[in-house]
Design a protein around this motif. Sequence first.
Motif, PDB file in Angstrom:
ATOM      1  N   HIS A  44      -6.734   5.967  -4.467  1.00 12.10           N
ATOM      2  CA  HIS A  44      -7.703   6.310  -3.432  1.00 12.10           C
ATOM      3  C   HIS A  44      -7.378   7.724  -2.946  1.00 12.10           C
ATOM      4  CE1 HIS A  44      -9.058   2.117  -3.201  1.00 12.10           C
ATOM      5  NE2 HIS A  44      -7.769   1.782  -3.255  1.00 12.10           N
ATOM      6  N   LEU A  45      -8.208   8.673  -3.287  1.00  8.43           N
ATOM      7  CA  LEU A  45      -7.966  10.068  -2.940  1.00  8.43           C
ATOM      8  C   LEU A  45      -8.689  10.415  -1.643  1.00  8.43           C
ATOM      9  CD1 LEU A  45      -6.926  12.925  -3.599  1.00  8.43           C
ATOM     10  CD2 LEU A  45      -9.001  13.250  -4.985  1.00  8.43           C
ATOM     11  N   ILE A  46      -7.930  10.927  -0.693  1.00  3.83           N
ATOM     12  CA  ILE A  46      -8.493  11.384   0.579  1.00  3.83           C
ATOM     13  C   ILE A  46      -8.271  12.889   0.650  1.00  3.83           C
ATOM     14  CG2 ILE A  46      -8.382  11.192   3.091  1.00  3.83           C
ATOM     15  CD1 ILE A  46      -7.191   8.383   2.715  1.00  3.83           C
ATOM     16  N   ARG A  47      -9.347  13.636   0.633  1.00  2.00           N
ATOM     17  CA  ARG A  47      -9.262  15.099   0.676  1.00  2.00           C
ATOM     18  C   ARG A  47      -9.441  15.575   2.119  1.00  2.00           C
ATOM     19  NH1 ARG A  47     -10.870  17.707  -4.585  1.00  2.00           N
ATOM     20  NH2 ARG A  47     -11.392  16.056  -6.070  1.00  2.00           N
TER      21      ARG A  47
ATOM     22  N   GLU B  67       3.847  -4.872 -12.104  1.00  2.47           N
ATOM     23  CA  GLU B  67       3.958  -6.301 -11.798  1.00  2.47           C
ATOM     24  C   GLU B  67       3.802  -6.572 -10.305  1.00  2.47           C
ATOM     25  OE1 GLU B  67       7.593  -7.762 -13.407  1.00  2.47           O
ATOM     26  OE2 GLU B  67       7.189  -7.025 -15.435  1.00  2.47           O
ATOM     27  N   ILE B  68       3.290  -5.593  -9.572  1.00  2.00           N
ATOM     28  CA  ILE B  68       3.149  -5.728  -8.121  1.00  2.00           C
ATOM     29  C   ILE B  68       1.696  -5.478  -7.738  1.00  2.00           C
ATOM     30  CG2 ILE B  68       3.902  -4.860  -5.869  1.00  2.00           C
ATOM     31  CD1 ILE B  68       6.445  -3.819  -7.256  1.00  2.00           C
ATOM     32  N   SER B  69       1.149  -6.368  -6.936  1.00  2.00           N
ATOM     33  CA  SER B  69      -0.199  -6.162  -6.424  1.00  2.00           C
ATOM     34  C   SER B  69      -0.160  -5.009  -5.415  1.00  2.00           C
ATOM     35  CB  SER B  69      -0.712  -7.439  -5.744  1.00  2.00           C
ATOM     36  OG  SER B  69      -1.963  -7.216  -5.160  1.00  2.00           O
ATOM     37  N   SER B  70      -0.840  -3.913  -5.744  1.00  2.00           N
ATOM     38  CA  SER B  70      -0.663  -2.707  -4.937  1.00  2.00           C
ATOM     39  C   SER B  70      -1.930  -1.857  -4.914  1.00  2.00           C
ATOM     40  CB  SER B  70       0.495  -1.871  -5.500  1.00  2.00           C
ATOM     41  OG  SER B  70       0.199  -1.434  -6.819  1.00  2.00           O
ATOM     42  N   GLU B  71      -1.920  -0.904  -3.998  1.00  2.00           N
ATOM     43  CA  GLU B  71      -2.949   0.124  -3.935  1.00  2.00           C
ATOM     44  C   GLU B  71      -2.245   1.430  -3.590  1.00  2.00           C
ATOM     45  OE1 GLU B  71      -5.677  -0.997  -0.866  1.00  2.00           O
ATOM     46  OE2 GLU B  71      -4.151  -1.057   0.705  1.00  2.00           O
ATOM     47  N   VAL B  72      -2.825   2.535  -4.037  1.00  2.00           N
ATOM     48  CA  VAL B  72      -2.200   3.848  -3.833  1.00  2.00           C
ATOM     49  C   VAL B  72      -3.203   4.772  -3.153  1.00  2.00           C
ATOM     50  CG1 VAL B  72      -1.154   5.856  -4.942  1.00  2.00           C
ATOM     51  CG2 VAL B  72      -0.727   3.567  -5.864  1.00  2.00           C
ATOM     52  N   PHE B  73      -2.736   5.437  -2.092  1.00  2.00           N
ATOM     53  CA  PHE B  73      -3.534   6.437  -1.395  1.00  2.00           C
ATOM     54  C   PHE B  73      -2.844   7.792  -1.546  1.00  2.00           C
ATOM     55  CE2 PHE B  73      -4.526   2.455   0.664  1.00  2.00           C
ATOM     56  CZ  PHE B  73      -5.907   2.518   0.845  1.00  2.00           C
TER      57      PHE B  73
ATOM     58  N   SER C  23      -4.243  20.101  -6.963  1.00  2.00           N
ATOM     59  CA  SER C  23      -3.613  18.776  -6.887  1.00  2.00           C
ATOM     60  C   SER C  23      -4.647  17.661  -6.759  1.00  2.00           C
ATOM     61  CB  SER C  23      -2.651  18.709  -5.697  1.00  2.00           C
ATOM     62  OG  SER C  23      -1.523  19.504  -5.888  1.00  2.00           O
ATOM     63  N   ALA C  24      -5.609  17.844  -5.863  1.00  2.00           N
ATOM     64  CA  ALA C  24      -6.600  16.791  -5.618  1.00  2.00           C
ATOM     65  C   ALA C  24      -7.450  16.539  -6.860  1.00  2.00           C
ATOM     66  CB  ALA C  24      -7.473  17.172  -4.430  1.00  2.00           C
ATOM     67  N   ASP C  25      -7.880  17.602  -7.520  1.00  2.00           N
ATOM     68  CA  ASP C  25      -8.695  17.440  -8.730  1.00  2.00           C
ATOM     69  C   ASP C  25      -7.897  16.751  -9.829  1.00  2.00           C
ATOM     70  OD1 ASP C  25     -10.844  18.643  -7.505  1.00  2.00           O
ATOM     71  OD2 ASP C  25     -10.449  20.628  -8.353  1.00  2.00           O
ATOM     72  N   MET C  26      -6.603  17.049  -9.921  1.00  2.00           N
ATOM     73  CA  MET C  26      -5.756  16.387 -10.895  1.00  2.00           C
ATOM     74  C   MET C  26      -5.692  14.890 -10.646  1.00  2.00           C
ATOM     75  SD  MET C  26      -2.534  14.845 -11.308  1.00  2.00           S
ATOM     76  CE  MET C  26      -1.550  15.465  -9.948  1.00  2.00           C
TER      77      MET C  26
ATOM     78  N   SER D 116       0.868  -1.177   0.000  1.00  2.00           N
ATOM     79  CA  SER D 116       0.000   0.000   0.000  1.00  2.00           C
ATOM     80  C   SER D 116       0.906   1.228   0.000  1.00  2.00           C
ATOM     81  CB  SER D 116      -0.896   0.024   1.241  1.00  2.00           C
ATOM     82  OG  SER D 116      -1.708  -1.123   1.311  1.00  2.00           O
ATOM     83  N   VAL D 117       0.769   2.059  -1.008  1.00  2.00           N
ATOM     84  CA  VAL D 117       1.601   3.262  -1.140  1.00  2.00           C
ATOM     85  C   VAL D 117       0.806   4.465  -0.643  1.00  2.00           C
ATOM     86  CG1 VAL D 117       2.977   4.692  -2.687  1.00  2.00           C
ATOM     87  CG2 VAL D 117       2.711   2.241  -3.159  1.00  2.00           C
ATOM     88  N   VAL D 118       1.418   5.258   0.247  1.00  2.00           N
ATOM     89  CA  VAL D 118       0.751   6.442   0.798  1.00  2.00           C
ATOM     90  C   VAL D 118       1.571   7.674   0.427  1.00  2.00           C
ATOM     91  CG1 VAL D 118      -0.109   7.611   2.851  1.00  2.00           C
ATOM     92  CG2 VAL D 118      -0.184   5.103   2.718  1.00  2.00           C
ATOM     93  N   ILE D 119       0.928   8.607  -0.248  1.00  2.00           N
ATOM     94  CA  ILE D 119       1.570   9.857  -0.662  1.00  2.00           C
ATOM     95  C   ILE D 119       0.782  11.020  -0.076  1.00  2.00           C
ATOM     96  CG2 ILE D 119       2.226  11.316  -2.616  1.00  2.00           C
ATOM     97  CD1 ILE D 119       2.238   8.752  -4.344  1.00  2.00           C
TER      98      ILE D 119
END
Length: 329
Positions: free
Chosen positions: A62-65, A34-40, A50-53, A9-12
């Motif tokens: 997964h966008l968290i505003r 090639e990696i099973s992943s999710e991005v937040f 940034s959020a709208d982009m 799980s990647v968190v930015i």
Amino acid sequence: MSGNELVVSVVIVSFNTRALLRDCLNALKAETREISSEVFVVDNNSSDGSADMVAAEFPEAHLIRSSVNLGFAAANNRAFPRCTGKYVLLLNSDAFLHSGALLRAIDHMEQQPSVGLGGAKLVGRDGSWQPSARMFPSVLNEFLSLTGLSARFAKSRVFGRQDRTWADQLTPCAVDWVPGAFAIIRRDVLEQIGYFDEAFFLYYEEVDLCRRIKQAGYKVWYWPDIEVVHLGGESSKTMQTLSMSKSGAQLTLWRMRSELIYYRKHLGSSAWMVKTLERVWHLVRARKNAQAGDPARTLKAQDSQKTVALMEQAWNETQGGRFSPQRPW
């Protein structure tokens, strides 16, 4: 690892770095094919779209505003409960993975189960090395940094201890802490020790996390074969109203608040010692430069006087490191 288990799980955390964030997410997309992943992506109330982009161009993320700027620690904490990967990757929006970096990071974690958190070799846009494997803060390390001894004798094990500038940067090793621009963490370890301490709005939160990981019996490792381009300070540069330090584009007051909170939490009365050290150093520096009669040195004296005033402000606002001011700072 089972075939249907989510790997990472990647968190930015995003704050007013729209163009860089787009580049970061595109680089990440190439790395996770090639990696099973999710991005937040946790957007800290950016004003640059940034959020709208993210919503328009990266609908898979997964966008968290947030309606306010939560800071780094609390923003990451908004995503952590939703992470389902075996590993959680912290990635700055101004950090870009070299090819194969994420796969190597996961492989290292698989091969070294005693490691709770691992970091990468951070380099600038020009390929120059950035401090990536560091010692915990201490009054001695602060003294060596303030006086310039750590920079002057960078290859000395004594004077270059804080950033391990004496060591071969191509040698993997166990360290005290690594920067949060890129950090891969076992999710079960994160759940065990707790998330980021939200007393830290910005700075020192990853130092505190690494300290708690080590206190729980896990190791923190630096792996130089994982290379990440890190620009550094890009979000901080958008904050035009606060004093900036000349090195690393840090917001000086925020750095001081977090420093005092960290010292009070982990080293008790050392909070007063580090405050006094910085205050005395800059008072002496201000007097010496003010007496020189040179315009450039007069500016240095004024800078030192401002630093002393900011440290007093940070000390008062945090009650000597015992209290975190209300967010946003």
